[in-house]
Scaffold this motif. Structure first.
Motif, PDB file in Angstrom:
ATOM      1  N   ALA A  27      -0.033   7.854  -3.440  1.00  0.00           N
ATOM      2  CA  ALA A  27       0.371   8.281  -4.777  1.00  0.00           C
ATOM      3  C   ALA A  27      -0.225   9.652  -5.094  1.00  0.00           C
ATOM      4  O   ALA A  27      -1.079  10.163  -4.370  1.00  0.00           O
ATOM      5  CB  ALA A  27      -0.077   7.255  -5.813  1.00  0.00           C
TER       6      ALA A  27
ATOM      7  N   VAL B 270      -0.356  -2.248  -4.785  1.00  0.00           N
ATOM      8  CA  VAL B 270       0.352  -3.057  -5.780  1.00  0.00           C
ATOM      9  C   VAL B 270       0.394  -4.499  -5.293  1.00  0.00           C
ATOM     10  O   VAL B 270       0.761  -4.768  -4.140  1.00  0.00           O
ATOM     11  CB  VAL B 270       1.782  -2.525  -6.003  1.00  0.00           C
ATOM     12  CG1 VAL B 270       2.518  -3.384  -7.025  1.00  0.00           C
ATOM     13  CG2 VAL B 270       1.742  -1.074  -6.451  1.00  0.00           C
TER      14      VAL B 270
ATOM     15  N   HIS C  68       0.841  -1.199   0.000  1.00  0.00           N
ATOM     16  CA  HIS C  68       0.000   0.000   0.000  1.00  0.00           C
ATOM     17  C   HIS C  68       0.876   1.250   0.000  1.00  0.00           C
ATOM     18  O   HIS C  68       1.789   1.392   0.831  1.00  0.00           O
ATOM     19  CB  HIS C  68      -0.922  -0.008   1.226  1.00  0.00           C
ATOM     20  CG  HIS C  68      -1.958  -1.088   1.179  1.00  0.00           C
ATOM     21  ND1 HIS C  68      -3.165  -0.927   0.549  1.00  0.00           N
ATOM     22  CD2 HIS C  68      -1.946  -2.359   1.661  1.00  0.00           C
ATOM     23  CE1 HIS C  68      -3.870  -2.036   0.657  1.00  0.00           C
ATOM     24  NE2 HIS C  68      -3.146  -2.927   1.327  1.00  0.00           N
TER      25      HIS C  68
ATOM     26  N   VAL D  91      -0.601   8.280 -12.540  1.00  0.00           N
ATOM     27  CA  VAL D  91      -0.590   8.287 -11.077  1.00  0.00           C
ATOM     28  C   VAL D  91       0.765   7.726 -10.653  1.00  0.00           C
ATOM     29  O   VAL D  91       1.110   6.588 -10.993  1.00  0.00           O
ATOM     30  CB  VAL D  91      -1.733   7.455 -10.482  1.00  0.00           C
ATOM     31  CG1 VAL D  91      -1.691   7.503  -8.959  1.00  0.00           C
ATOM     32  CG2 VAL D  91      -3.085   7.961 -10.988  1.00  0.00           C
TER      33      VAL D  91
ATOM     34  N   ALA E 278      -2.073  -3.540 -10.145  1.00  0.00           N
ATOM     35  CA  ALA E 278      -2.235  -2.533  -9.109  1.00  0.00           C
ATOM     36  C   ALA E 278      -3.676  -2.033  -9.125  1.00  0.00           C
ATOM     37  O   ALA E 278      -4.395  -2.169 -10.118  1.00  0.00           O
ATOM     38  CB  ALA E 278      -1.268  -1.365  -9.312  1.00  0.00           C
TER      39      ALA E 278
ATOM     40  N   VAL F 163      -5.924   1.529  -7.896  1.00  0.00           N
ATOM     41  CA  VAL F 163      -5.793   2.930  -7.484  1.00  0.00           C
ATOM     42  C   VAL F 163      -7.170   3.455  -7.113  1.00  0.00           C
ATOM     43  O   VAL F 163      -8.152   3.217  -7.830  1.00  0.00           O
ATOM     44  CB  VAL F 163      -5.194   3.785  -8.623  1.00  0.00           C
ATOM     45  CG1 VAL F 163      -5.090   5.243  -8.194  1.00  0.00           C
ATOM     46  CG2 VAL F 163      -3.821   3.255  -9.014  1.00  0.00           C
TER      47      VAL F 163
ATOM     48  N   MET G 277      -2.682   3.686  -3.645  1.00  0.00           N
ATOM     49  CA  MET G 277      -2.266   2.682  -4.620  1.00  0.00           C
ATOM     50  C   MET G 277      -1.925   1.390  -3.888  1.00  0.00           C
ATOM     51  O   MET G 277      -1.177   1.391  -2.913  1.00  0.00           O
ATOM     52  CB  MET G 277      -1.053   3.162  -5.419  1.00  0.00           C
ATOM     53  CG  MET G 277      -0.611   2.189  -6.501  1.00  0.00           C
ATOM     54  SD  MET G 277       0.890   2.725  -7.388  1.00  0.00           S
ATOM     55  CE  MET G 277       0.284   4.186  -8.216  1.00  0.00           C
TER      56      MET G 277
END
Length: 376
Positions: free
Chosen positions: A78, A290, A75, A219, A237, A239, A288
């Motif tokens: 962004a 991932v 986490h 982003v 990912a 967002v 974000m």
């Protein structure tokens, strides 16, 4: 009472209160002793003592251990960035004579934005055209005479060709300068700001406007260097933007930086999102997530069910004993964790009843009473 006997004074109210309290305390102690004696008599009649007759039973809730999919995410915080963000500058000197687009308008690539006074350059273009025309005609005649009839000299032939080429090149330069008196959009986007007015004197390199391209939008985030081996272009990912309701946009990483920033010890990553409606604006803060790795068949337990001990972690399960259900301890090896869940790599088996409420109050061998069962 004789004269030789001392007179005893009457007790005060404070002394009377102390005497009454001592009398009451003595009565309570006597009742307790009598009760203990009675209990002892019952225990002796049954053939057991009082300590052995007491059994501790603890109420617990359990959850069946199952296998399930598990996704470990990284986490990050962004920031949204424009796909393109450019300061448009003048390329010729002159006075702004016309503003063709107002700020906030959508513009197409190559669309005219401003027009600079071009009277002088237009005259120079006409002059260059005349020079190029006469030079071209002279060259054509010199070439015909020399190549066909060998009239004249080679020097005059070469000079006529050079003059024609020079004047033609000069004409192209003047026409290009004239074209640049109209300032155009370098790409499609939004005219975010306008920094000149009609009558403003501009020179080459002077900023006149700002154009941003917001569809798609980037982003960007800083990924800690310890995840360098886990993240690459194409990694999945998600967002989301709190200001837009928190809806998650599923995408993949489009760019991974090649260097680590010295102060933050992070390397840059970027994703690209569609922004047709223009809801995402540059500099908006985003969340974000991932995906670092995913497991399809893992034993995943609530972190609250784990009990920390000196050698690591243990969990308690409800097992069948000789005299009922008892708590059994299981040393475990933990793997990756996510939010309030953790992967257990060994120590418990599928189907066991994991104690999820009351685990911090039991010890191995304690009798337990299952008062509830949670869904996995």
């Amino acid at each position: 009472m004789t004269d030789g006997e001392l007179k005893r004074p009457m007790p005060t109210s404070l002394e009377m209160a102390v005497m009454n309290r001592q009398w009451m305390r003595g009565g309570v102690v006597a009742l307790l002793l009598a009760s203990l004696a009675a209990c002892g008599g019952v225990a002796e009649a049954d053939g057991t003592d009082g300590a052995e007759a007491f059994v501790r039973v603890i109420n617990v809730e359990v959850q069946e251990v199952r296998r399930q999919s598990f996704v470990e995410q990284i986490h990050l915080t962004a920031v949204a960035q424009a796909n393109q963000d450019v300061r448009v500058a003048a390329e010729e000197s002159g006075v702004i004579r016309a503003i063709l687009v107002e700020k906030g308008a959508h513009v197409a690539q190559g669309q005219a934005l401003f027009r600079i006074d071009h009277a002088v350059l237009s005259a120079q273009v006409d002059q260059a055209k005349a020079a190029a025309q006469i030079a071209g005609e002279t060259w054509d005649r010199r070439r015909a005479l020399w190549e066909q009839d060998r009239v004249g000299s080679e020097i005059l032939y070469l000079e006529a060709r050079a003059v024609a080429e020079q004047t033609a090149a000069n004409l192209r330069v003047m026409e290009e300068r004239l074209a640049r008196t109209t300032i155009r959009a370098p790409f499609a986007g939004i005219l975010e700001s306008r920094e000149v007015e009609v009558g403003t004197m501009v020179s080459p390199g002077m900023n006149v406007a700002r154009i941003v391209d917001l569809d798609p939008i980037k982003v960007a985030a800083g990924m800690p260097e310890r995840y360098a081996a886990d993240v690459s272009v194409g990694s999945r990912a998600a967002v989301s933007f709190d200001v837009l309701g928190g809806e998650a946009f599923e995408t993949s990483i489009a760019y991974v930086g090649a260097t680590v920033e010295a102060l933050s010890r992070t390397f840059p990553i970027e994703v690209v999102l569609d922004n047709t409606e223009g809801m995402i604006k540059p500099q908006m803060i985003a969340n974000m997530a991932v995906i670092r790795r995913s497991m399809e068949d893992a034993i995943v337990l609530p972190q609250d069910a784990l009990v920390r001990v000196e050698g690591g972690y243990v969990v308690f399960v409800a097992a069948d004993g000789d005299f009922g259900t008892v708590a059994a301890v299981r040393p475990i090896e933990v793997g990756p964790s996510q939010r309030d869940m953790v992967v257990v790599e060994s120590g418990v088996e599928v189907g066991e009843r994991l104690i999820v409420v009351g685990q911090k109050s039991v010890a191995a061998g304690d009798r337990v009473n299952i008062v509830g069962t949670r869904a996995p």
